[in-house]
Design a protein around this motif. Structure first.
Motif, mmCIF file in Angstrom:
data_model
loop_
_atom_site.group_PDB
_atom_site.id
_atom_site.type_symbol
_atom_site.label_atom_id
_atom_site.label_comp_id
_atom_site.label_asym_id
_atom_site.label_seq_id
_atom_site.Cartn_x
_atom_site.Cartn_y
_atom_site.Cartn_z
ATOM 1 N N GLY A 1 3.212 1.883 1.347
ATOM 2 C CA GLY A 1 3.063 0.654 0.589
ATOM 3 C C GLY A 1 1.700 -0.004 0.724
ATOM 4 N N GLU B 1 -0.925 0.870 -2.364
ATOM 5 C CA GLU B 1 -0.644 0.167 -3.615
ATOM 6 C C GLU B 1 -1.102 -1.293 -3.540
ATOM 7 O OE1 GLU B 1 1.874 3.690 -3.150
ATOM 8 O OE2 GLU B 1 1.549 1.969 -1.841
ATOM 9 N N ARG B 2 -0.854 -1.927 -2.408
ATOM 10 C CA ARG B 2 -1.278 -3.323 -2.260
ATOM 11 C C ARG B 2 -2.800 -3.428 -2.179
ATOM 12 N NH1 ARG B 2 3.794 -2.881 -0.724
ATOM 13 N NH2 ARG B 2 5.224 -4.650 -0.891
ATOM 14 N N ASP C 1 -4.130 -3.326 -5.671
ATOM 15 C CA ASP C 1 -3.974 -4.618 -6.345
ATOM 16 C C ASP C 1 -4.997 -5.629 -5.832
ATOM 17 O OD1 ASP C 1 -1.878 -3.652 -7.866
ATOM 18 O OD2 ASP C 1 -0.320 -4.569 -6.626
ATOM 19 N N LEU C 2 -5.166 -5.693 -4.517
ATOM 20 C CA LEU C 2 -6.087 -6.662 -3.923
ATOM 21 C C LEU C 2 -7.551 -6.348 -4.212
ATOM 22 C CD1 LEU C 2 -4.295 -7.263 -0.520
ATOM 23 C CD2 LEU C 2 -4.697 -8.970 -2.316
ATOM 24 N N LEU D 1 2.773 -5.326 5.108
ATOM 25 C CA LEU D 1 3.094 -5.555 3.691
ATOM 26 C C LEU D 1 3.312 -7.036 3.423
ATOM 27 C CD1 LEU D 1 5.381 -2.490 2.887
ATOM 28 C CD2 LEU D 1 2.879 -2.688 2.768
ATOM 29 N N LEU E 1 -0.217 -8.655 3.412
ATOM 30 C CA LEU E 1 -0.933 -8.376 2.162
ATOM 31 C C LEU E 1 -0.302 -9.121 0.990
ATOM 32 C CD1 LEU E 1 -1.628 -4.565 2.679
ATOM 33 C CD2 LEU E 1 -3.258 -6.468 2.960
ATOM 34 N N ASP E 2 1.019 -9.243 1.017
ATOM 35 C CA ASP E 2 1.710 -9.969 -0.051
ATOM 36 C C ASP E 2 1.342 -11.451 -0.069
ATOM 37 O OD1 ASP E 2 2.907 -7.700 -1.043
ATOM 38 O OD2 ASP E 2 4.880 -8.103 -0.139
ATOM 39 N N LEU F 1 -1.498 -11.503 -2.300
ATOM 40 C CA LEU F 1 -1.109 -11.201 -3.677
ATOM 41 C C LEU F 1 -0.321 -12.346 -4.313
ATOM 42 C CD1 LEU F 1 -0.144 -7.450 -3.215
ATOM 43 C CD2 LEU F 1 -2.068 -8.346 -4.564
#
Length: 156
Positions: A34, A37-38, A41-42, A138, A141-142, A145
């Motif tokens: 995971g 993918e993050r 996005d970042l 995760l 990182l979220d 996001l």
């Protein structure tokens, strides 16, 4: 660039994300599921840097295809090397995520320091040096996001 207004606290203007490797985005030298993918996005809003002593000797291979700059800092004075790196980038616009004692200085100086406590555990000094503590990378990182989560956690 990522801008987050935090009521009663301050406005964060972030340009860089600096990640520790082992214990933070990797466990036993392997990137956690995971993370890529993050990071993708970042990378649209932040320049991503991974700092590591590369204890397992495979960070380059593991990070191949990830949108980041890998910096192998070598062993010895790792805490100082990490701090020097973020000061060169501009600590006031750098978010740092780490878990170890060698991450304390950068967590403390960053515009936002996030400590994670996962399978490898976390140094108590790292936890005390961070602005926020998360149970998993995760989740950390979220936060970036979904900046409203940061505001909810840090607002006064």
């Amino acid at each position: 660039m990522l801008t987050v207004e935090i009521p009663g606290y301050r406005t964060l203007i972030c340009r860089h994300l600096v990640l520790d490797y082992n214990g933070t985005i990797a466990c036993d030298g392997k990137i956690l599921t995971g993370v890529k993918e993050r990071m993708e996005d970042l990378s649209r809003s932040l320049d991503i840097h991974v700092l590591t002593a590369d204890s397992y000797g495979n960070a380059g291979k593991e990070l191949q295809g990830h949108p980041c700059e890998l910096v192998v800092i070598g062993t010895g004075d790792e805490d100082r090397k990490k701090l020097d790196y973020i000061e060169h980038l501009g600590a006031s616009s750098t978010v740092c995520i780490g878990n170890g004692r060698n991450d304390c200085l950068m967590l403390k100086q960053a515009c936002l320091g996030i400590a994670v406590c996962q399978a490898e555990g976390a140094s108590s000094q790292a936890l005390l040096s961070a602005d926020i503590v998360c149970q998993h990378i995760l989740s950390a990182l979220d936060l970036l996001l979904h900046p409203a989560r940061l505001a909810a956690t840090l607002r006064t």
